[in-house]
Scaffold this active site. Structure first.
Site, PDB file in Angstrom:
ATOM      1  N   ARG A  68       0.837  -1.204   0.000  1.00 48.82           N
ATOM      2  CA  ARG A  68       0.000   0.000   0.000  1.00 48.82           C
ATOM      3  C   ARG A  68       0.869   1.251   0.000  1.00 48.82           C
ATOM      4  NH1 ARG A  68      -5.039  -1.821   0.205  1.00 48.82           N
ATOM      5  NH2 ARG A  68      -5.347  -3.836   1.233  1.00 48.82           N
ATOM      6  N   ASN A  83       4.385   6.313 -13.823  1.00 51.62           N
ATOM      7  CA  ASN A  83       4.989   7.591 -14.205  1.00 51.62           C
ATOM      8  C   ASN A  83       6.432   7.361 -14.652  1.00 51.62           C
ATOM      9  OD1 ASN A  83       2.645   8.980 -13.352  1.00 51.62           O
ATOM     10  ND2 ASN A  83       3.364   8.956 -11.232  1.00 51.62           N
ATOM     11  N   HIS A 125       7.162   1.248 -10.771  1.00 49.87           N
ATOM     12  CA  HIS A 125       6.026   0.818  -9.952  1.00 49.87           C
ATOM     13  C   HIS A 125       4.748   1.183 -10.658  1.00 49.87           C
ATOM     14  CE1 HIS A 125       7.633   4.710  -8.689  1.00 49.87           C
ATOM     15  NE2 HIS A 125       6.386   5.098  -8.513  1.00 49.87           N
ATOM     16  N   VAL A 165      10.243   7.952  -7.179  1.00 52.31           N
ATOM     17  CA  VAL A 165      11.035   6.788  -6.757  1.00 52.31           C
ATOM     18  C   VAL A 165      11.475   6.065  -8.025  1.00 52.31           C
ATOM     19  CG1 VAL A 165      11.083   4.633  -5.452  1.00 52.31           C
ATOM     20  CG2 VAL A 165       9.745   6.574  -4.587  1.00 52.31           C
TER      21      VAL A 165
HETATM   22  P1  5GP Z   1       5.895   8.142  -8.091  1.00 51.95           P
HETATM   23  O1  5GP Z   1       5.731   9.571  -7.644  1.00 51.95           O
HETATM   24  O2  5GP Z   1       7.362   7.785  -8.217  1.00 51.95           O
HETATM   25  O3  5GP Z   1       5.095   7.760  -9.284  1.00 51.95           O
HETATM   26  O4  5GP Z   1       5.306   7.268  -6.909  1.00 51.95           O
HETATM   27  C1  5GP Z   1       6.016   7.021  -5.736  1.00 51.95           C
HETATM   28  C2  5GP Z   1       5.002   6.630  -4.703  1.00 51.95           C
HETATM   29  O5  5GP Z   1       5.697   6.032  -3.622  1.00 51.95           O
HETATM   30  C3  5GP Z   1       4.233   7.814  -4.127  1.00 51.95           C
HETATM   31  O6  5GP Z   1       2.841   7.631  -4.363  1.00 51.95           O
HETATM   32  C4  5GP Z   1       4.593   7.803  -2.643  1.00 51.95           C
HETATM   33  O7  5GP Z   1       3.505   8.141  -1.817  1.00 51.95           O
HETATM   34  C5  5GP Z   1       5.054   6.378  -2.425  1.00 51.95           C
HETATM   35  N1  5GP Z   1       6.032   6.216  -1.382  1.00 51.95           N
HETATM   36  C6  5GP Z   1       7.131   6.994  -1.165  1.00 51.95           C
HETATM   37  N2  5GP Z   1       7.829   6.528  -0.127  1.00 51.95           N
HETATM   38  C7  5GP Z   1       7.167   5.421   0.324  1.00 51.95           C
HETATM   39  C8  5GP Z   1       7.411   4.495   1.388  1.00 51.95           C
HETATM   40  O8  5GP Z   1       8.389   4.581   2.139  1.00 51.95           O
HETATM   41  N3  5GP Z   1       6.513   3.493   1.552  1.00 51.95           N
HETATM   42  C9  5GP Z   1       5.420   3.360   0.751  1.00 51.95           C
HETATM   43  N4  5GP Z   1       4.595   2.336   1.010  1.00 51.95           N
HETATM   44  N5  5GP Z   1       5.162   4.211  -0.272  1.00 51.95           N
HETATM   45  C10 5GP Z   1       6.031   5.230  -0.480  1.00 51.95           C
END
Ligand code: 5GP
Ligand code: ZN
Length: 113
Positions: A28, A86, A99, A95
């Protein structure tokens, strides 16, 4: 390697893991944007969509099979959900381990912002 999601895979950082297969793991999102917001990641570190190689197609495909299974388990498969990835900062990637966001449980607008 200094990768947050590799650390989650290694058990070094806790996460609410809800799905595991040979190639994919899902947990999650820490900052959910919908009642269901799950991140599906490959066990293999791939930084962005731009870094996916021809040999990764089964791995990447398995992320969608995971999304399908998770959506059914979360009860959002019939109403509908979004599975989105993304790529790079301009699209909101923060990140750099690919994902699939699986979002559902509320109406989702299109196009996204
Ligand atoms: P992005 O912005 O790279 O598409 O998505 C990264 C996602 O990772 C974001 O929705 C953010 O809330 C989530 N995220 C960042 N750090 C953590 C973490 O330590 N644990 C979890 N479960 N989600 C994370
Ligand atoms: Zn990684």
């Amino acid at each position: 390697m200094d990768c947050l999601f590799c650390k989650i895979l290694a058990g070094e950082i806790p996460a609410d893991i809800i799905y595991e297969s040979d190639t994919a793991v899902a947990f999650r999102d820490i900052n959910p944007q919908a009642p269901t917001h799950v991140l599906v990641i490959p066990r293999r570190h791939i930084a962005t969509i731009n870094d996916i190689e021809p040999g990764d197609t089964a791995i990447v495909g398995s992320l969608y099979l995971a999304a399908q299974e998770i959506a059914a388990a979360e009860g959002i498969a019939e109403d509908g959900y979004r599975a989105v990835m993304n790529c790079n900062e301009g699209a909101g990637q923060s990140v750099f381990h690919i994902h699939l966001h699986v979002l559902g449980g509320r109406p989702l607008l299109w196009p996204p912002g």
